[in-house]
Write an enzyme that holds these catalytic residues in place. Structure first.
Site, PDB file in Angstrom:
ATOM      1  N   MET A   1       0.852  -1.195   0.000  1.00 47.00           N
ATOM      2  CA  MET A   1       0.000   0.000   0.000  1.00 47.00           C
ATOM      3  C   MET A   1       0.893   1.252   0.000  1.00 47.00           C
ATOM      4  O   MET A   1       0.445   2.332   0.395  1.00 47.00           O
ATOM      5  CB  MET A   1      -0.935  -0.029   1.215  1.00 47.00           C
ATOM      6  CG  MET A   1      -1.854  -1.253   1.170  1.00 47.00           C
ATOM      7  SD  MET A   1      -3.395  -1.043   2.046  1.00 47.00           S
ATOM      8  CE  MET A   1      -2.801  -0.845   3.708  1.00 47.00           C
TER       9      MET A   1
ATOM     10  N   HIS B   1       9.536  -3.653   3.090  1.00 51.73           N
ATOM     11  CA  HIS B   1       9.039  -3.911   1.734  1.00 51.73           C
ATOM     12  C   HIS B   1      10.200  -4.228   0.784  1.00 51.73           C
ATOM     13  O   HIS B   1      10.112  -5.109  -0.055  1.00 51.73           O
ATOM     14  CB  HIS B   1       8.311  -2.674   1.181  1.00 51.73           C
ATOM     15  CG  HIS B   1       7.082  -2.284   1.934  1.00 51.73           C
ATOM     16  ND1 HIS B   1       7.011  -1.159   2.724  1.00 51.73           N
ATOM     17  CD2 HIS B   1       5.867  -2.878   2.017  1.00 51.73           C
ATOM     18  CE1 HIS B   1       5.804  -1.064   3.246  1.00 51.73           C
ATOM     19  NE2 HIS B   1       5.090  -2.092   2.850  1.00 51.73           N
TER      20      HIS B   1
ATOM     21  N   HIS C   1       9.235   0.931   3.121  1.00 53.19           N
ATOM     22  CA  HIS C   1      10.389   0.957   4.017  1.00 53.19           C
ATOM     23  C   HIS C   1      11.243  -0.277   3.723  1.00 53.19           C
ATOM     24  O   HIS C   1      10.906  -1.071   2.829  1.00 53.19           O
ATOM     25  CB  HIS C   1       9.937   1.023   5.481  1.00 53.19           C
ATOM     26  CG  HIS C   1       8.900  -0.007   5.815  1.00 53.19           C
ATOM     27  ND1 HIS C   1       9.175  -1.349   5.838  1.00 53.19           N
ATOM     28  CD2 HIS C   1       7.583   0.109   6.111  1.00 53.19           C
ATOM     29  CE1 HIS C   1       8.076  -2.019   6.159  1.00 53.19           C
ATOM     30  NE2 HIS C   1       7.087  -1.162   6.313  1.00 53.19           N
TER      31      HIS C   1
ATOM     32  N   GLY D   1       5.279 -10.366   4.061  1.00 55.34           N
ATOM     33  CA  GLY D   1       6.123 -10.138   5.240  1.00 55.34           C
ATOM     34  C   GLY D   1       5.591 -10.871   6.471  1.00 55.34           C
ATOM     35  O   GLY D   1       4.387 -10.868   6.739  1.00 55.34           O
ATOM     36  N   GLN D   2       6.515 -11.453   7.221  1.00 53.29           N
ATOM     37  CA  GLN D   2       6.173 -12.199   8.434  1.00 53.29           C
ATOM     38  C   GLN D   2       5.496 -11.318   9.490  1.00 53.29           C
ATOM     39  O   GLN D   2       4.762 -11.801  10.337  1.00 53.29           O
ATOM     40  CB  GLN D   2       7.472 -12.809   8.996  1.00 53.29           C
ATOM     41  CG  GLN D   2       7.346 -13.517  10.320  1.00 53.29           C
ATOM     42  CD  GLN D   2       6.331 -14.641  10.273  1.00 53.29           C
ATOM     43  OE1 GLN D   2       6.277 -15.403   9.308  1.00 53.29           O
ATOM     44  NE2 GLN D   2       5.519 -14.734  11.304  1.00 53.29           N
TER      45      GLN D   2
ATOM     46  N   GLN E   1     -10.135  -2.605   3.150  1.00 57.20           N
ATOM     47  CA  GLN E   1      -9.539  -3.304   4.292  1.00 57.20           C
ATOM     48  C   GLN E   1      -9.385  -2.413   5.524  1.00 57.20           C
ATOM     49  O   GLN E   1      -8.861  -2.842   6.533  1.00 57.20           O
ATOM     50  CB  GLN E   1      -8.213  -3.948   3.915  1.00 57.20           C
ATOM     51  CG  GLN E   1      -7.060  -2.995   3.657  1.00 57.20           C
ATOM     52  CD  GLN E   1      -5.839  -3.741   3.151  1.00 57.20           C
ATOM     53  OE1 GLN E   1      -5.775  -4.141   1.997  1.00 57.20           O
ATOM     54  NE2 GLN E   1      -4.849  -3.935   4.022  1.00 57.20           N
TER      55      GLN E   1
ATOM     56  N   SER F   1       7.252  -0.483   9.901  1.00 55.42           N
ATOM     57  CA  SER F   1       5.863  -0.412   9.467  1.00 55.42           C
ATOM     58  C   SER F   1       5.638   0.970   8.887  1.00 55.42           C
ATOM     59  O   SER F   1       6.221   1.956   9.366  1.00 55.42           O
ATOM     60  CB  SER F   1       4.950  -0.607  10.686  1.00 55.42           C
ATOM     61  OG  SER F   1       3.652  -0.119  10.397  1.00 55.42           O
TER      62      SER F   1
ATOM     63  N   ASP G   1       3.053  -9.460   9.243  1.00 54.36           N
ATOM     64  CA  ASP G   1       1.599  -9.648   9.131  1.00 54.36           C
ATOM     65  C   ASP G   1       1.291 -11.144   9.103  1.00 54.36           C
ATOM     66  O   ASP G   1       0.782 -11.675   8.111  1.00 54.36           O
ATOM     67  CB  ASP G   1       1.094  -8.958   7.858  1.00 54.36           C
ATOM     68  CG  ASP G   1       1.326  -7.461   7.920  1.00 54.36           C
ATOM     69  OD1 ASP G   1       0.841  -6.818   8.857  1.00 54.36           O
ATOM     70  OD2 ASP G   1       2.020  -6.935   7.035  1.00 54.36           O
TER      71      ASP G   1
END
Ligand code: PAF
Length: 283
Positions: free
Chosen positions: A31, A38, A35, A150-151, A62, A190, A153
């Site tokens: 989205m 990503h 950082h 990514g772990q 979401q 994040s 999430d």
């Protein structure tokens, strides 16, 4: 790096590449407000020698909190630079009509059973329905062989794996989960960290410290006792706890106490000032 706004142009480009060589497509949905976390997904895709597509789309369906959607950071120029630097091949920035041409309700919904009733599912009603809708649509548009997630999430990773199963796409798209990237003090990176003041960034370290405290207690203490110490630590740091739990690492089914025969995960969500943060740790 080539940039597409229209799915048809993206697909034409990929088809042309495929006509000349065999292409493994790696996909990193985001989205934006990118950082190092990503960029590590882009790095993982490049390492697997994938032609790498990153999408940036802030998905309204979401966000159960409209304020959170409004405040979601938008940093497209910096994101484009960062993706170039990371060696991303294709950036896809669809608009809302490209993703939801017939409106939000026209998109097929998937059900994620208990995953919608625990942790993020319980705290953010409808969130995973929205994630399911957008990821299903993006997968259909991009058609990747590997999807990089990514772990941090962890629950979203399970939801998306379940989505791929329900779409009958397991033979088409595999999921590769990339470890969480942290800053030097341990704060999980994040996009929401951009909204933390300097003081709040320090307070937010209590989330990772709590996860570590639970990990350290695994052989010497019971979970409830360790959790009480974490609650005190979070309170001292002005973190408003939403949940802190122990779960089976593979299914995220909650566990009432440590079970060293199982792969376990500690999982947390808390508010620091106005910002809601999540994190988890294999223990
Ligand atoms: O993790 C995110 O950034 C989003 O939930 C995702 C997977 C890009 C879907 O909008």
């Amino acid at each position: 790096m080539v940039i597409f706004k229209k799915a048809a142009d993206l697909q034409h480009f990929i088809d042309t590449k495929r006509a000349h060589q065999s292409v493994k497509l790696g996909f990193v949905p985001t989205m934006g407000a990118l950082h190092e976390g990503h960029l590590s997904l882009i790095g993982a895709s490049k390492k697997q020698k994938c032609l790498t597509v990153c999408s940036i789309f802030v998905n309204p369906t979401q966000f159960n909190d409209p304020e959170d959607f409004k405040k979601y950071p938008s940093t497209l120029d910096a994101d484009t630079e960062a993706l170039l630097g990371a060696g991303c091949d294709i950036l896809f920035i669809p608009d809302i009509l490209e993703i939801y041409p017939d409106g939000f309700d026209a998109v097929k919904s998937y059900s994620f059973a208990y995953l919608e009733t625990i942790f993020e599912g319980a705290q953010r009603p409808g969130h995973f329905q929205g994630v399911g809708k957008v990821v299903a649509r993006l997968l259909e548009l991009v058609q990747p062989q590997v999807l990089f997630l990514g772990q941090k999430d962890a629950q979203q990773c399970l939801v998306i794996k379940e989505l791929i199963k329900q779409m009958n796409w397991e033979h088409k798209t595999s999921v590769s989960i990339v470890p969480t990237v942290r800053n030097e003090q341990g704060l999980a990176l994040s996009s929401r960290n951009l909204r933390l003041t300097e003081a709040e960034q320090k307070q937010a370290l209590a989330l990772y410290q709590s996860l570590q405290l639970i990990k350290a207690a695994k052989t010497s203490n019971n979970f409830e006792h360790a959790k009480q110490a974490c609650i005190a630590l979070l309170h001292q740091n002005n973190c408003e706890l939403e949940y802190l739990a122990l779960a089976d690492a593979a299914s995220l089914q909650p566990l009432s106490d440590f079970d060293t025969h199982k792969d376990m995960m500690a999982i947390i969500a808390a508010r620091v000032g106005a910002v809601r943060l999540i994190d988890n740790l294999f223990i």
